[in-house]
Design a protein around this motif. Sequence first.
Motif, PDB file in Angstrom:
ATOM      1  N   VAL A  39       0.971  -5.490   4.103  1.00  0.00           N
ATOM      2  CA  VAL A  39      -0.072  -5.883   3.151  1.00  0.00           C
ATOM      3  C   VAL A  39      -1.398  -5.850   3.899  1.00  0.00           C
ATOM      4  N   LYS A  40      -2.209  -4.848   3.595  1.00  0.00           N
ATOM      5  CA  LYS A  40      -3.486  -4.651   4.279  1.00  0.00           C
ATOM      6  C   LYS A  40      -4.471  -5.761   3.935  1.00  0.00           C
ATOM      7  N   GLY A  41      -4.430  -6.229   2.692  1.00  0.00           N
ATOM      8  CA  GLY A  41      -5.331  -7.291   2.259  1.00  0.00           C
ATOM      9  C   GLY A  41      -5.818  -7.067   0.845  1.00  0.00           C
ATOM     10  N   LEU A  42      -6.984  -7.641   0.541  1.00  0.00           N
ATOM     11  CA  LEU A  42      -7.580  -7.564  -0.791  1.00  0.00           C
ATOM     12  C   LEU A  42      -8.944  -6.902  -0.703  1.00  0.00           C
ATOM     13  N   PHE A  43      -9.308  -6.169  -1.767  1.00  0.00           N
ATOM     14  CA  PHE A  43     -10.670  -5.664  -1.869  1.00  0.00           C
ATOM     15  C   PHE A  43     -11.084  -5.663  -3.332  1.00  0.00           C
ATOM     16  N   ASN A  44     -12.373  -5.471  -3.561  1.00  0.00           N
ATOM     17  CA  ASN A  44     -12.928  -5.478  -4.904  1.00  0.00           C
ATOM     18  C   ASN A  44     -12.924  -4.050  -5.444  1.00  0.00           C
ATOM     19  N   TYR A  45     -12.047  -3.775  -6.404  1.00  0.00           N
ATOM     20  CA  TYR A  45     -12.019  -2.471  -7.056  1.00  0.00           C
ATOM     21  C   TYR A  45     -12.565  -2.637  -8.470  1.00  0.00           C
ATOM     22  N   ARG A  46     -13.752  -2.144  -8.684  1.00  0.00           N
ATOM     23  CA  ARG A  46     -14.402  -2.168  -9.998  1.00  0.00           C
ATOM     24  C   ARG A  46     -14.374  -3.558 -10.642  1.00  0.00           C
ATOM     25  N   GLY A  47     -14.678  -4.565  -9.806  1.00  0.00           N
ATOM     26  CA  GLY A  47     -14.773  -5.935 -10.297  1.00  0.00           C
ATOM     27  C   GLY A  47     -13.458  -6.688 -10.334  1.00  0.00           C
ATOM     28  N   LYS A  48     -12.377  -6.067  -9.905  1.00  0.00           N
ATOM     29  CA  LYS A  48     -11.062  -6.714  -9.910  1.00  0.00           C
ATOM     30  C   LYS A  48     -10.571  -6.896  -8.479  1.00  0.00           C
ATOM     31  N   VAL A  49     -10.100  -8.093  -8.160  1.00  0.00           N
ATOM     32  CA  VAL A  49      -9.486  -8.330  -6.859  1.00  0.00           C
ATOM     33  C   VAL A  49      -8.201  -7.508  -6.820  1.00  0.00           C
ATOM     34  N   THR A  50      -8.115  -6.626  -5.832  1.00  0.00           N
ATOM     35  CA  THR A  50      -7.016  -5.657  -5.784  1.00  0.00           C
ATOM     36  C   THR A  50      -6.329  -5.700  -4.427  1.00  0.00           C
ATOM     37  N   PRO A  51      -5.012  -5.959  -4.406  1.00  0.00           N
ATOM     38  CA  PRO A  51      -4.280  -5.926  -3.145  1.00  0.00           C
ATOM     39  C   PRO A  51      -4.042  -4.487  -2.694  1.00  0.00           C
ATOM     40  N   VAL A  52      -3.955  -4.313  -1.379  1.00  0.00           N
ATOM     41  CA  VAL A  52      -3.705  -2.993  -0.798  1.00  0.00           C
ATOM     42  C   VAL A  52      -2.470  -3.070   0.090  1.00  0.00           C
ATOM     43  N   GLY A  92      -3.573  -1.110  -4.727  1.00  0.00           N
ATOM     44  CA  GLY A  92      -4.047  -0.033  -3.875  1.00  0.00           C
ATOM     45  C   GLY A  92      -2.969   0.356  -2.873  1.00  0.00           C
ATOM     46  N   LEU A  93      -2.779   1.655  -2.677  1.00  0.00           N
ATOM     47  CA  LEU A  93      -1.791   2.165  -1.731  1.00  0.00           C
ATOM     48  C   LEU A  93      -2.534   2.984  -0.672  1.00  0.00           C
ATOM     49  N   LEU A  94      -2.604   2.454   0.544  1.00  0.00           N
ATOM     50  CA  LEU A  94      -3.288   3.143   1.632  1.00  0.00           C
ATOM     51  C   LEU A  94      -2.345   4.202   2.187  1.00  0.00           C
ATOM     52  N   ALA A  95      -2.837   5.438   2.289  1.00  0.00           N
ATOM     53  CA  ALA A  95      -2.004   6.536   2.778  1.00  0.00           C
ATOM     54  C   ALA A  95      -2.861   7.552   3.527  1.00  0.00           C
ATOM     55  N   PHE A 151       0.309 -11.797  -6.153  1.00  0.00           N
ATOM     56  CA  PHE A 151      -0.151 -12.385  -7.409  1.00  0.00           C
ATOM     57  C   PHE A 151       0.522 -13.749  -7.580  1.00  0.00           C
ATOM     58  N   PRO A 152       0.140 -14.743  -6.751  1.00  0.00           N
ATOM     59  CA  PRO A 152       0.853 -16.012  -6.704  1.00  0.00           C
ATOM     60  C   PRO A 152       0.795 -16.845  -7.988  1.00  0.00           C
ATOM     61  N   HIS A 153      -0.156 -16.570  -8.851  1.00  0.00           N
ATOM     62  CA  HIS A 153      -0.301 -17.392 -10.056  1.00  0.00           C
ATOM     63  C   HIS A 153       0.374 -16.745 -11.265  1.00  0.00           C
ATOM     64  N   GLU A 154       1.188 -15.728 -11.021  1.00  0.00           N
ATOM     65  CA  GLU A 154       1.863 -15.028 -12.117  1.00  0.00           C
ATOM     66  C   GLU A 154       3.352 -14.994 -11.888  1.00  0.00           C
ATOM     67  N   GLU A 155       4.086 -14.864 -12.955  1.00  0.00           N
ATOM     68  CA  GLU A 155       5.533 -14.686 -12.866  1.00  0.00           C
ATOM     69  C   GLU A 155       5.809 -13.193 -12.686  1.00  0.00           C
ATOM     70  N   PRO A 156       6.763 -12.814 -11.849  1.00  0.00           N
ATOM     71  CA  PRO A 156       7.077 -11.398 -11.636  1.00  0.00           C
ATOM     72  C   PRO A 156       8.015 -10.836 -12.693  1.00  0.00           C
ATOM     73  N   SER A 157       7.793 -11.152 -13.953  1.00  0.00           N
ATOM     74  CA  SER A 157       8.739 -10.822 -15.011  1.00  0.00           C
ATOM     75  C   SER A 157       8.967  -9.336 -15.206  1.00  0.00           C
ATOM     76  N   GLY A 158       7.920  -8.524 -15.128  1.00  0.00           N
ATOM     77  CA  GLY A 158       8.105  -7.120 -15.470  1.00  0.00           C
ATOM     78  C   GLY A 158       8.272  -6.195 -14.297  1.00  0.00           C
ATOM     79  N   VAL A 159       8.363  -6.713 -13.106  1.00  0.00           N
ATOM     80  CA  VAL A 159       8.460  -5.832 -11.942  1.00  0.00           C
ATOM     81  C   VAL A 159       9.900  -5.607 -11.563  1.00  0.00           C
ATOM     82  N   SER A 160      10.128  -4.470 -10.922  1.00  0.00           N
ATOM     83  CA  SER A 160      11.477  -4.117 -10.494  1.00  0.00           C
ATOM     84  C   SER A 160      11.741  -4.684  -9.116  1.00  0.00           C
ATOM     85  N   GLY A 161      13.013  -4.876  -8.819  1.00  0.00           N
ATOM     86  CA  GLY A 161      13.354  -5.378  -7.496  1.00  0.00           C
ATOM     87  C   GLY A 161      14.460  -4.617  -6.865  1.00  0.00           C
TER      88      GLY A 161
END
Length: 161
Positions: A39-52, A92-95, A151-161
Amino acid sequence: MLVLTFRIGNYLYGLEAVSVVEVVPPTICKELPRSPKFVKGLFNYRGKVTPVVDLSMLATDRSCRPLMSTRIIIVDLADLDPEAGRGEKFLGLLAESITETLKVADKDFETSGLEIPDAPWLGKVARVNGVMLQLIRPDRLLTPELHKILFPHEEPSGVSG
């Protein structure tokens, strides 16, 4: 299908272009203490906090190199998580070596025959110009554990595991 290609180590990988919102230059990210190394961290992508997520670190335990072709691929989580609204939450996916898109017929892709429990995000493979190309499945990148970290304040309901 149109595939955005990149490299992890010496190997060619790709994302279906339909899942890509934008490709942006790398930027300074706010680090998240005690998060996984990839997890590289967070940045501001078009006004949205976005993890990378650093795809190289995720796959090989080596960070992406600071090359001219190293970029952040923005994926809209609405494509991954039915609970997310379009344009509301991004990943965000750093590659490395993001330099081209390739047109590859769906029929040219086949399953690898392997299932790697620690890498459920690895998808189908195809031979392109004498090189093996493997798709990354962004819908499988966000395990419930990673979703909870990013996304600690959300439930991971729709993500795959």
